[in-house]
Design a protein around this motif. Structure first.
Motif, PDB file in Angstrom:
ATOM      1  N   TYR A   1       0.829  -1.202   0.000  1.00 40.86           N
ATOM      2  CA  TYR A   1       0.000   0.000   0.000  1.00 40.86           C
ATOM      3  C   TYR A   1       0.857   1.243   0.000  1.00 40.86           C
ATOM      4  N   ALA A   2       0.246   2.322  -0.482  1.00 40.06           N
ATOM      5  CA  ALA A   2       0.932   3.611  -0.483  1.00 40.06           C
ATOM      6  C   ALA A   2       0.215   4.546   0.476  1.00 40.06           C
ATOM      7  N   VAL A   3       1.011   5.330   1.194  1.00 41.26           N
ATOM      8  CA  VAL A   3       0.463   6.355   2.086  1.00 41.26           C
ATOM      9  C   VAL A   3       1.229   7.630   1.769  1.00 41.26           C
ATOM     10  N   GLY A   4       0.504   8.699   1.377  1.00 43.47           N
ATOM     11  CA  GLY A   4       1.213   9.874   0.900  1.00 43.47           C
ATOM     12  C   GLY A   4       2.094   9.431  -0.263  1.00 43.47           C
ATOM     13  N   GLY A   5       3.370   9.778  -0.212  1.00 40.78           N
ATOM     14  CA  GLY A   5       4.254   9.416  -1.317  1.00 40.78           C
ATOM     15  C   GLY A   5       5.051   8.145  -1.095  1.00 40.78           C
ATOM     16  N   GLU A   6       4.802   7.454  -0.005  1.00 41.72           N
ATOM     17  CA  GLU A   6       5.637   6.290   0.335  1.00 41.72           C
ATOM     18  C   GLU A   6       4.889   4.972   0.120  1.00 41.72           C
ATOM     19  N   THR A   7       5.671   3.939  -0.166  1.00 44.11           N
ATOM     20  CA  THR A   7       5.115   2.602  -0.372  1.00 44.11           C
ATOM     21  C   THR A   7       5.462   1.711   0.822  1.00 44.11           C
ATOM     22  N   PHE A   8       4.467   0.965   1.274  1.00 39.54           N
ATOM     23  CA  PHE A   8       4.672   0.070   2.426  1.00 39.54           C
ATOM     24  C   PHE A   8       4.331  -1.367   2.044  1.00 39.54           C
ATOM     25  N   PRO A   9       5.025  -2.312   2.641  1.00 44.56           N
ATOM     26  CA  PRO A   9       4.856  -3.713   2.245  1.00 44.56           C
ATOM     27  C   PRO A   9       3.669  -4.386   2.932  1.00 44.56           C
ATOM     28  N   ALA A  10       3.154  -5.438   2.289  1.00 42.88           N
ATOM     29  CA  ALA A  10       2.145  -6.288   2.919  1.00 42.88           C
ATOM     30  C   ALA A  10       2.407  -7.729   2.512  1.00 42.88           C
ATOM     31  N   CYS A  11       1.916  -8.605   3.360  1.00 44.64           N
ATOM     32  CA  CYS A  11       2.055 -10.035   3.133  1.00 44.64           C
ATOM     33  C   CYS A  11       0.663 -10.550   2.769  1.00 44.64           C
ATOM     34  N   LYS A  12       0.589 -11.274   1.658  1.00 49.71           N
ATOM     35  CA  LYS A  12      -0.703 -11.712   1.125  1.00 49.71           C
ATOM     36  C   LYS A  12      -1.220 -12.884   1.965  1.00 49.71           C
ATOM     37  N   ILE A  13      -2.229 -12.622   2.748  1.00 46.66           N
ATOM     38  CA  ILE A  13      -2.746 -13.690   3.626  1.00 46.66           C
ATOM     39  C   ILE A  13      -4.239 -13.906   3.403  1.00 46.66           C
ATOM     40  N   GLU A  14      -4.693 -15.098   3.799  1.00 49.45           N
ATOM     41  CA  GLU A  14      -6.112 -15.445   3.716  1.00 49.45           C
ATOM     42  C   GLU A  14      -6.540 -16.073   5.043  1.00 49.45           C
ATOM     43  N   GLN A  15      -7.806 -16.465   5.112  1.00 45.94           N
ATOM     44  CA  GLN A  15      -8.380 -16.958   6.373  1.00 45.94           C
ATOM     45  C   GLN A  15      -7.566 -18.086   7.026  1.00 45.94           C
ATOM     46  N   PRO A  16      -7.101 -19.102   6.273  1.00 41.09           N
ATOM     47  CA  PRO A  16      -6.320 -20.164   6.927  1.00 41.09           C
ATOM     48  C   PRO A  16      -5.023 -19.641   7.571  1.00 41.09           C
ATOM     49  N   ASP A  17      -4.459 -18.566   6.998  1.00 38.73           N
ATOM     50  CA  ASP A  17      -3.244 -17.998   7.594  1.00 38.73           C
ATOM     51  C   ASP A  17      -3.550 -17.350   8.941  1.00 38.73           C
ATOM     52  N   VAL A  18      -4.738 -16.738   9.023  1.00 37.03           N
ATOM     53  CA  VAL A  18      -5.135 -16.123  10.298  1.00 37.03           C
ATOM     54  C   VAL A  18      -5.366 -17.218  11.337  1.00 37.03           C
TER      55      VAL A  18
ATOM     56  N   TYR B   1      -2.523 -19.867  20.139  1.00 42.16           N
ATOM     57  CA  TYR B   1      -2.512 -18.940  21.279  1.00 42.16           C
ATOM     58  C   TYR B   1      -3.893 -18.727  21.874  1.00 42.16           C
ATOM     59  N   ALA B   2      -4.935 -19.187  21.152  1.00 38.06           N
ATOM     60  CA  ALA B   2      -6.296 -18.787  21.523  1.00 38.06           C
ATOM     61  C   ALA B   2      -7.071 -19.953  22.131  1.00 38.06           C
ATOM     62  N   GLU B   3      -8.061 -19.603  22.957  1.00 33.38           N
ATOM     63  CA  GLU B   3      -9.031 -20.603  23.422  1.00 33.38           C
ATOM     64  C   GLU B   3      -9.855 -21.075  22.225  1.00 33.38           C
ATOM     65  N   ASP B   4     -10.580 -22.174  22.425  1.00 34.42           N
ATOM     66  CA  ASP B   4     -11.276 -22.817  21.304  1.00 34.42           C
ATOM     67  C   ASP B   4     -12.414 -21.979  20.727  1.00 34.42           C
ATOM     68  N   ASP B   5     -12.843 -20.931  21.459  1.00 33.71           N
ATOM     69  CA  ASP B   5     -13.953 -20.126  20.934  1.00 33.71           C
ATOM     70  C   ASP B   5     -13.493 -19.021  19.984  1.00 33.71           C
ATOM     71  N   LEU B   6     -12.270 -19.098  19.493  1.00 29.65           N
ATOM     72  CA  LEU B   6     -11.775 -18.155  18.478  1.00 29.65           C
ATOM     73  C   LEU B   6     -12.713 -18.137  17.264  1.00 29.65           C
ATOM     74  N   THR B   7     -13.073 -16.933  16.787  1.00 26.49           N
ATOM     75  CA  THR B   7     -13.864 -16.819  15.554  1.00 26.49           C
ATOM     76  C   THR B   7     -13.107 -15.946  14.558  1.00 26.49           C
ATOM     77  N   ILE B   8     -13.259 -16.283  13.285  1.00 24.67           N
ATOM     78  CA  ILE B   8     -12.657 -15.464  12.227  1.00 24.67           C
ATOM     79  C   ILE B   8     -13.759 -15.151  11.217  1.00 24.67           C
ATOM     80  N   SER B   9     -13.998 -13.864  10.985  1.00 23.60           N
ATOM     81  CA  SER B   9     -15.063 -13.457  10.056  1.00 23.60           C
ATOM     82  C   SER B   9     -14.458 -12.730   8.870  1.00 23.60           C
TER      83      SER B   9
END
Ligand SMILES: C[S@@+](CC[C@H](N)C(=O)[O-])C[C@H]1O[C@@H](n2cnc3c(N)ncnc32)[C@H](O)[C@@H]1O
Length: 260
Positions: A202-219, A226-234
């Motif tokens: 992504y770009a903010v003002g004149g600068e470019t910043f990196p991102a890592c392409k992730i999807e639901q299984p990566d989350v 680290y989470a209790e079993d009631d973790l939800t992902i929407s």
């Protein structure tokens, strides 16, 4: 969250990106000048998650933590009813300067965000959220990857919005950031973590910043250890009329409690 049209950001690790040149005003203008439908949906879900957690386990005077706060105050506002202290942790000196001023007297653009929170009585019970945030907020400059900057097992409630996947193109750093956030929380702490899905930078003002392409299984893979079993992902869909930019496919919101 991302700010301008899609771009092919080159591979950048977290330490290579120009964080101190992040333009807070440009980012705020693009993302948080008005309340977008996707943020409204996220905010309502986070509000209800924290409310339900504390209805079952009443608490007050807690230590909150928002990692990579940037120019987004709504994660901190969402923690406010239960917190005596909220640490807004941030690497960029430019964003730290913006946060220090904003927590003293935040702008009226945040009022519609607060109104969404006030649909639950815990928030309505705070008559002056500006004064309350001013008292509670502690802006801390630091690098989440630095052991000494982000203390372990110190926060009772935590948020990290659009940070783990939006700080590097390196998948190991994405995983590392999720782990550092989780280890900053105490066992049982409720948390909310938001992600851009399939962002390529992504770009903010004149600068470019990196991102890592992730999807639901990566989350799920990043958090479930680290989470209790009631973790939800929407999945939060891109609002049809106003995508933040091309090149991402929505947002992901993880709500849970740190494993005890
Ligand atoms: C895409 S912005 C998200 C900002 C905000 N949380 C939001 O919801 O819009 C990513 C933020 O992570 C911060 N950041 C990047 N690397 C970091 C690090 N190593 N430690 C702490 N913050 C970092 C950046 O300065 C920036 O404010």
């Amino acid at each position: 969250m991302d700010a301008t049209p899609a771009l092919d950001a080159r591979a950048l690790t977290n330490s290579q990106a120009p964080w101190d040149s992040f333009d807070p005003e440009a980012y705020l203008e693009h993302n948080y000048r008005t309340l977008r439908a996707d943020d409204r949906q996220i905010l309502a879900a986070v509000r209800d998650h924290f409310t339900a957690h504390f209805e079952q386990r009443p608490a007050a005077g807690l230590r909150g933590l928002d990692v990579g706060a940037g120019t987004n105050l709504y994660p901190s506002l969402a923690m406010l009813p239960w917190c005596e202290r909220i640490t807004l942790f941030e690497r960029s000196s430019a964003n730290v300067g913006w946060l220090e001023a904003a927590v003293r007297e935040y702008g009226t653009n945040w009022d519609p965000f607060w109104e969404v929170l006030c649909e639950q009585p815990a928030y309505r019970g705070l008559p002056d959220p500006r004064a309350r945030l001013r008292e509670a907020a502690e802006v801390v400059r630091g690098d989440l990857f630095a052991e000494l900057d982000l203390p372990e097992r110190a926060a009772d409630i935590g948020t990290m919005f659009f940070v783990a996947e939006s700080l590097s193109t390196d998948y190991d750093e994405y995983r590392g950031a999720v782990g550092r956030f989780a280890r900053a929380l105490r066992p049982g702490a409720p948390f909310a973590v938001a992600f851009m899905e399939n962002s390529t930078g992504y770009a903010v003002g004149g600068e470019t910043f990196p991102a890592c392409k992730i999807e639901q299984p990566d989350v799920l893979n990043g958090l479930q250890g680290y989470a209790e079993d009631d973790l939800t992902i929407s999945h939060i869909d891109v609002p049809g009329s106003s995508p933040l930019r091309d090149g991402y496919s929505g947002m992901l919101l993880a709500l849970g409690r740190l494993r005890g």
